[in-house]
Scaffold this motif. Sequence first.
Motif, short mmCIF file in Angstrom:
data_model
loop_
_atom_site.label_atom_id
_atom_site.label_comp_id
_atom_site.label_asym_id
_atom_site.label_seq_id
_atom_site.Cartn_x
_atom_site.Cartn_y
_atom_site.Cartn_z
N TRP A 120 -40.46 52.36 -15.76
CA TRP A 120 -39.11 52.89 -15.95
C TRP A 120 -39.09 54.37 -16.30
CZ3 TRP A 120 -36.60 54.38 -20.71
CH2 TRP A 120 -37.40 54.28 -21.86
N LEU A 141 -40.89 48.37 -11.45
CA LEU A 141 -40.81 48.37 -12.91
C LEU A 141 -42.13 47.95 -13.55
CD1 LEU A 141 -37.25 46.92 -13.57
CD2 LEU A 141 -38.06 49.23 -14.05
N VAL A 144 -40.47 44.10 -16.62
CA VAL A 144 -39.02 44.05 -16.76
C VAL A 144 -38.71 43.77 -18.23
CG1 VAL A 144 -36.89 42.89 -16.03
CG2 VAL A 144 -38.79 43.19 -14.41
N ARG A 163 -34.24 51.66 -23.00
CA ARG A 163 -35.05 51.20 -21.87
C ARG A 163 -34.28 50.18 -21.03
NH1 ARG A 163 -41.16 48.48 -21.80
NH2 ARG A 163 -41.07 47.90 -19.60
N GLU A 167 -33.38 50.73 -17.13
CA GLU A 167 -33.80 49.83 -16.06
C GLU A 167 -32.60 49.32 -15.26
OE1 GLU A 167 -36.42 46.76 -17.45
OE2 GLU A 167 -38.02 48.18 -17.98
N THR A 171 -32.34 50.26 -11.25
CA THR A 171 -32.37 49.21 -10.23
C THR A 171 -31.06 49.15 -9.44
OG1 THR A 171 -31.69 47.56 -11.89
CG2 THR A 171 -34.04 47.77 -11.44
N THR A 176 -35.80 48.55 -5.20
CA THR A 176 -36.81 48.13 -6.18
C THR A 176 -37.77 47.15 -5.53
OG1 THR A 176 -35.18 48.36 -7.97
CG2 THR A 176 -37.16 47.07 -8.44
#
Length: 418
Positions: A120, A141, A144, A163, A167, A171, A176
């Motif tokens: 990330w 990633l 996740v 975070r 993310e 995405t 992704t």
Amino acid sequence: MDAVPIADNAGVRPLTVSLVSFHTSPLDLPGRGDAGGLNVQVLALADTLTARGHRVSILTRRHGRDQPERALTPGGAEVLALPAGPLGPLRKEQLPKVVAEFSDHLAALPTPDVIHSHYWLSGLAAQPVAAGLGIPHVLNLHTVVALKDEHRAPGDSPESPERCASERMLTRSGDTVAGSERERDAIIRHYGPAPERVHHIPPGVDTDLFSPARAANSPAPLRALPHGYLAVLGRVQPLKGQDLAIRLLAALPAAARPDLVLAGEPTLGQEDYATGLRALATSLGVAERVHFLPARSRADAAALLAGARLALVPSHSETFGLVALEAAASGTPVLAQRTTGLIESISDGESGILCDGRDPETWAREAARLLDDPTRLDGLSRSARDWAHNHSWEAHAARVEDLYARLAGATTSPVARI
């Protein structure tokens, strides 16, 4: 979702690709610091794409004075270490503060056809650059955070809200790549991107490096152990669950108990967990049977896995679980929890055994059944090797290449739907 077929690249023009690995260099040793499966995957992808005729650069943060500003991978891809913050290792909570500086240096480089970020923090640095240049941005990633928090180890700290929000944003703003269907499902379920923009492309394994023949190169003292050894490879941190491996060892019958090898070093900030593992082994009376080894080179890791009777992957969660695939290629069956991406990196009954839950007694019973039945263990070893041969870095790179070509308009023939 249709799988992308393995294809040659006859219909794809040579591409210039930037692989961004901000927080860890793919040249770093897996099992040390923040280096792990991500490093293995980025390096393998870079070298395989280079062999397929593309020009690949890897961009990483320069974290030490002894780290060259420019280096080459074994396959000839360029590795550029860009300045971002002070020289030296930074704790994970400090890294977001230097992302902007790294992004500025990234933007000053020649424009590639596609930028592919790994983790990330890399995405935070690279996505604005790609958007500003009008070029495709692809993200892996690797972990996740929403899935990690669902399966967080007891006492482990939750990840930051920053975070999770990052993310979600990343995405939703590009394409992704997910290493497993479980990772793909978690991304779609938690973050809400368009499903057609999340692509399942599993990683591979080097079956020449990871091979049963490597067992002869395992450390002589380990080969001399009367009951052999069980192996755990990876960074030492609560998520990886090395404490379960020690509890499993203590639950095995003492008369025929193998030793346990834990190879890896604590992630910065997880030193207390590493210290606690030694205390746990002492409290359970198995300290003399537990060997703590530093991170291994790729060749030494292959030898260690090949020489083990069983490999243990006691992680609470994995988006895929590359060590499980490397162990299978080594002809060493794997014991792991039936959870997250491990359900796909291990074929239950073929490359290893998946345990329900994390009860050490249950794990010990499964391990004992295999260790006490040489015929079954040998059969599982052979089928594990066959399973691993179905996964190659060439297949992984071909599928990633197809995605790049579609996004960058670099194909002269139809590209299979991902």
